[in-house]
Scaffold this motif. Structure first.
Motif, PDB file in Angstrom:
ATOM      1  N   CYS A  46       0.837  -1.197   0.000  1.00  0.00           N
ATOM      2  CA  CYS A  46       0.000   0.000   0.000  1.00  0.00           C
ATOM      3  C   CYS A  46       0.876   1.253   0.000  1.00  0.00           C
ATOM      4  CB  CYS A  46      -0.918   0.008   1.214  1.00  0.00           C
ATOM      5  SG  CYS A  46      -2.068  -1.388   1.266  1.00  0.00           S
ATOM      6  N   PHE A  47       0.342   2.356  -0.537  1.00  0.00           N
ATOM      7  CA  PHE A  47       1.095   3.600  -0.594  1.00  0.00           C
ATOM      8  C   PHE A  47       0.124   4.773  -0.643  1.00  0.00           C
ATOM      9  CE2 PHE A  47       0.718   1.677  -4.782  1.00  0.00           C
ATOM     10  CZ  PHE A  47       0.100   2.671  -5.518  1.00  0.00           C
ATOM     11  N   ALA A  48       0.636   5.945  -0.279  1.00  0.00           N
ATOM     12  CA  ALA A  48      -0.186   7.162  -0.272  1.00  0.00           C
ATOM     13  C   ALA A  48      -0.267   7.744  -1.674  1.00  0.00           C
ATOM     14  CB  ALA A  48       0.403   8.182   0.691  1.00  0.00           C
ATOM     15  N   LEU A  49      -1.399   8.344  -1.992  1.00  0.00           N
ATOM     16  CA  LEU A  49      -1.566   9.017  -3.276  1.00  0.00           C
ATOM     17  C   LEU A  49      -1.276  10.513  -3.163  1.00  0.00           C
ATOM     18  CD1 LEU A  49      -4.782   7.373  -4.763  1.00  0.00           C
ATOM     19  CD2 LEU A  49      -2.401   6.948  -5.389  1.00  0.00           C
ATOM     20  N   SER A  50      -1.816  11.127  -2.118  1.00  0.00           N
ATOM     21  CA  SER A  50      -1.678  12.575  -1.972  1.00  0.00           C
ATOM     22  C   SER A  50      -2.059  12.966  -0.550  1.00  0.00           C
ATOM     23  CB  SER A  50      -2.587  13.294  -2.976  1.00  0.00           C
ATOM     24  OG  SER A  50      -2.729  14.654  -2.649  1.00  0.00           O
ATOM     25  N   PRO A  51      -1.449  14.035  -0.002  1.00  0.00           N
ATOM     26  CA  PRO A  51      -1.886  14.522   1.316  1.00  0.00           C
ATOM     27  C   PRO A  51      -3.355  14.934   1.334  1.00  0.00           C
ATOM     28  CG  PRO A  51       0.226  15.475   0.716  1.00  0.00           C
ATOM     29  CD  PRO A  51      -0.290  14.776  -0.504  1.00  0.00           C
ATOM     30  N   ALA A  52      -3.906  15.254   0.172  1.00  0.00           N
ATOM     31  CA  ALA A  52      -5.308  15.675   0.087  1.00  0.00           C
ATOM     32  C   ALA A  52      -6.274  14.499   0.101  1.00  0.00           C
ATOM     33  CB  ALA A  52      -5.518  16.508  -1.176  1.00  0.00           C
ATOM     34  N   ILE A  53      -5.769  13.273  -0.017  1.00  0.00           N
ATOM     35  CA  ILE A  53      -6.620  12.091  -0.045  1.00  0.00           C
ATOM     36  C   ILE A  53      -6.416  11.298   1.239  1.00  0.00           C
ATOM     37  CG2 ILE A  53      -7.131   9.933  -1.244  1.00  0.00           C
ATOM     38  CD1 ILE A  53      -6.251  11.228  -3.822  1.00  0.00           C
ATOM     39  N   GLU A  54      -7.470  11.201   2.031  1.00  0.00           N
ATOM     40  CA  GLU A  54      -7.438  10.479   3.305  1.00  0.00           C
ATOM     41  C   GLU A  54      -6.289  10.956   4.194  1.00  0.00           C
ATOM     42  OE1 GLU A  54      -9.679   8.484   4.349  1.00  0.00           O
ATOM     43  OE2 GLU A  54     -10.830   8.063   2.533  1.00  0.00           O
ATOM     44  N   GLY A  55      -5.976  12.249   4.116  1.00  0.00           N
ATOM     45  CA  GLY A  55      -4.931  12.814   4.963  1.00  0.00           C
ATOM     46  C   GLY A  55      -3.543  12.294   4.677  1.00  0.00           C
ATOM     47  N   GLY A  56      -3.330  11.798   3.474  1.00  0.00           N
ATOM     48  CA  GLY A  56      -2.014  11.261   3.127  1.00  0.00           C
ATOM     49  C   GLY A  56      -1.770   9.851   3.610  1.00  0.00           C
ATOM     50  N   ALA A  57      -2.828   9.158   4.041  1.00  0.00           N
ATOM     51  CA  ALA A  57      -2.682   7.785   4.519  1.00  0.00           C
ATOM     52  C   ALA A  57      -2.319   6.843   3.380  1.00  0.00           C
ATOM     53  CB  ALA A  57      -3.979   7.326   5.183  1.00  0.00           C
ATOM     54  N   ARG A  58      -1.663   5.754   3.724  1.00  0.00           N
ATOM     55  CA  ARG A  58      -1.383   4.710   2.733  1.00  0.00           C
ATOM     56  C   ARG A  58      -2.693   4.015   2.382  1.00  0.00           C
ATOM     57  NH1 ARG A  58       3.522   1.249   5.115  1.00  0.00           N
ATOM     58  NH2 ARG A  58       3.221   0.193   3.120  1.00  0.00           N
ATOM     59  N   LEU A  59      -2.880   3.774   1.085  1.00  0.00           N
ATOM     60  CA  LEU A  59      -4.163   3.261   0.594  1.00  0.00           C
ATOM     61  C   LEU A  59      -3.979   1.933  -0.124  1.00  0.00           C
ATOM     62  CD1 LEU A  59      -5.505   6.594  -0.942  1.00  0.00           C
ATOM     63  CD2 LEU A  59      -5.974   5.689   1.342  1.00  0.00           C
ATOM     64  N   PHE A  60      -4.992   1.117  -0.048  1.00  0.00           N
ATOM     65  CA  PHE A  60      -5.009  -0.141  -0.793  1.00  0.00           C
ATOM     66  C   PHE A  60      -5.077   0.178  -2.291  1.00  0.00           C
ATOM     67  CE2 PHE A  60      -6.933  -3.865  -2.715  1.00  0.00           C
ATOM     68  CZ  PHE A  60      -6.324  -4.912  -2.040  1.00  0.00           C
ATOM     69  N   PRO A  61      -4.122  -0.287  -3.102  1.00  0.00           N
ATOM     70  CA  PRO A  61      -4.098   0.076  -4.532  1.00  0.00           C
ATOM     71  C   PRO A  61      -5.122  -0.719  -5.341  1.00  0.00           C
ATOM     72  CG  PRO A  61      -2.271  -1.373  -4.046  1.00  0.00           C
ATOM     73  CD  PRO A  61      -2.960  -1.122  -2.728  1.00  0.00           C
ATOM     74  N   VAL A  62      -6.384  -0.478  -5.057  1.00  0.00           N
ATOM     75  CA  VAL A  62      -7.448  -1.257  -5.685  1.00  0.00           C
ATOM     76  C   VAL A  62      -7.439  -1.074  -7.203  1.00  0.00           C
ATOM     77  CG1 VAL A  62      -9.171   0.579  -5.396  1.00  0.00           C
ATOM     78  CG2 VAL A  62      -9.903  -1.803  -5.520  1.00  0.00           C
ATOM     79  N   GLN A  63      -6.999   0.097  -7.674  1.00  0.00           N
ATOM     80  CA  GLN A  63      -6.953   0.326  -9.123  1.00  0.00           C
ATOM     81  C   GLN A  63      -5.999  -0.648  -9.807  1.00  0.00           C
ATOM     82  OE1 GLN A  63      -5.937   2.632  -6.807  1.00  0.00           O
ATOM     83  NE2 GLN A  63      -6.650   4.695  -7.313  1.00  0.00           N
ATOM     84  N   LEU A  64      -4.818  -0.870  -9.184  1.00  0.00           N
ATOM     85  CA  LEU A  64      -3.830  -1.761  -9.781  1.00  0.00           C
ATOM     86  C   LEU A  64      -4.277  -3.215  -9.719  1.00  0.00           C
ATOM     87  CD1 LEU A  64      -0.449  -0.213  -8.557  1.00  0.00           C
ATOM     88  CD2 LEU A  64      -1.623   0.099 -10.743  1.00  0.00           C
ATOM     89  N   PHE A  65      -4.933  -3.604  -8.636  1.00  0.00           N
ATOM     90  CA  PHE A  65      -5.428  -4.970  -8.536  1.00  0.00           C
ATOM     91  C   PHE A  65      -6.490  -5.232  -9.602  1.00  0.00           C
ATOM     92  CE2 PHE A  65      -3.285  -5.057  -4.508  1.00  0.00           C
ATOM     93  CZ  PHE A  65      -3.025  -6.398  -4.281  1.00  0.00           C
ATOM     94  N   GLU A  66      -7.376  -4.272  -9.805  1.00  0.00           N
ATOM     95  CA  GLU A  66      -8.400  -4.451 -10.832  1.00  0.00           C
ATOM     96  C   GLU A  66      -7.786  -4.472 -12.224  1.00  0.00           C
ATOM     97  OE1 GLU A  66     -12.645  -2.479 -12.237  1.00  0.00           O
ATOM     98  OE2 GLU A  66     -11.834  -2.037 -10.250  1.00  0.00           O
ATOM     99  N   SER A  67      -6.777  -3.625 -12.445  1.00  0.00           N
ATOM    100  CA  SER A  67      -6.083  -3.615 -13.729  1.00  0.00           C
ATOM    101  C   SER A  67      -5.417  -4.962 -13.993  1.00  0.00           C
ATOM    102  CB  SER A  67      -5.043  -2.495 -13.749  1.00  0.00           C
ATOM    103  OG  SER A  67      -4.334  -2.489 -14.966  1.00  0.00           O
ATOM    104  N   ALA A  68      -4.793  -5.535 -12.965  1.00  0.00           N
ATOM    105  CA  ALA A  68      -4.146  -6.837 -13.131  1.00  0.00           C
ATOM    106  C   ALA A  68      -5.166  -7.917 -13.473  1.00  0.00           C
ATOM    107  CB  ALA A  68      -3.389  -7.207 -11.855  1.00  0.00           C
TER     108      ALA A  68
END
Length: 272
Positions: free
Chosen positions: A153-175
């Motif tokens: 998991c990794f953060a996308l932006s400080p503006a998204i969920e306060g900069g928290a690390r996020l589950f990369p659901v986009q990449l899993f769906e792409s795979a």
């Protein structure tokens, strides 16, 4: 997160670029599958243009209805802000899927092809194009996953969920899309009952999309009967795929895609 990149001094949206790459990748795969069935590549152009245009329209309509909401649109019209509200629309995949299927039917009517055999050929190309689109979502910072501290998991932006690390659901769906695309290409190497490939796509995508929705962190999607909009529409999509696979495909639908002969690649005449 890189929603924009600079090209020749101008900002260009990365989501649009990834969609464009996905469109070209899907078209060339579609063209290859068409040529294998001896269909003129010009027919592929017509079908892809109709499908893409209707997909954009369908995705936009679904976004406005289920993310913005009809009451909000009506209220904006009363306040004289209708065009402003309509100009803020996005794209919902299931709306794009249903619109794209309608576009394939329209394209087939134009070029004289049978709809269901062509829909089978569209299935792997659609999975490939959507795989690129989901990478575009990652760069744009939309459709993001829930906060998660797993190693991948990794953060996308400080503006998204306060900069928290996020589950990369986009990449899993792409795979999953890429795996599904490869499986369908291999499946279609031989003549198969029509429209089983399309049914496999619908059932497979609906299944992993329903599951991945549990890992989403954005709230813009809206809800229907306690399910996210995408989970709700996954249910009839899976049902339609099951009907294609286990009902329609068993009825001996003609696998010959030609309703008229204008779209057939003419045999090369031997040199004399």
């Amino acid at each position: 997160m890189y929603p924009y990149i600079t090209i020749l001094g101008r900002p260009v949206g990365t989501y649009g670029l990834w969609m464009l790459v996905g469109l070209f990748a899907a078209f060339f795969l579609f063209k290859h599958l068409f040529r294998r069935r001896e269909i003129r590549w010009e027919c592929a152009v017509v079908v892809v243009c109709c499908a893409f245009g209707m997909a954009l329209l369908g995705g936009y309509i679904f976004y406005m209805l289920f993310s913005v909401g009809l009451p909000a649109i009506v209220e904006a019209a009363r306040q004289g802000r209708l065009w402003e509200t309509l100009g803020q629309g996005g794209i919902v995949f299931y709306g794009g899927l249903f619109g794209g299927i309608l576009g394939v039917w329209i394209g087939c009517r134009i070029v004289g092809l049978r709809f269901l055999p062509v829909l089978d050929l569209c299935a792997p190309a659609l999975a490939l194009g959507h795989a690129f689109g989901r990478v575009g979502c990652l760069f744009a910072g939309c459709c993001y996953g829930m906060p998660c501290n797993l190693p991948f998991c990794f953060a996308l932006s400080p503006a998204i969920e306060g900069g928290a690390r996020l589950f990369p659901v986009q990449l899993f769906e792409s795979a999953c899309d890429l795996v599904l695309c490869l499986a369908l290409v291999l499946y279609l190497r031989k003549q198969r009952p029509v429209p089983r490939a399309a049914g496999i796509f619908l059932m497979s995508y609906a299944t992993y999309r329903f599951i991945f929705e549990f890992f989403r962190g954005d709230e813009i999607r809206g809800y229907i009967l306690g399910l996210s909009t995408s989970q709700f529409w996954s249910l009839p999509t899976f049902a339609a795929g099951a009907i294609f696979c286990f009902v329609v495909a068993r009825r001996g639908v003609p696998s010959n895609p030609f309703r008229t002969e204008e779209g057939r690649i003419l045999p090369t005449e031997p040199e004399t």
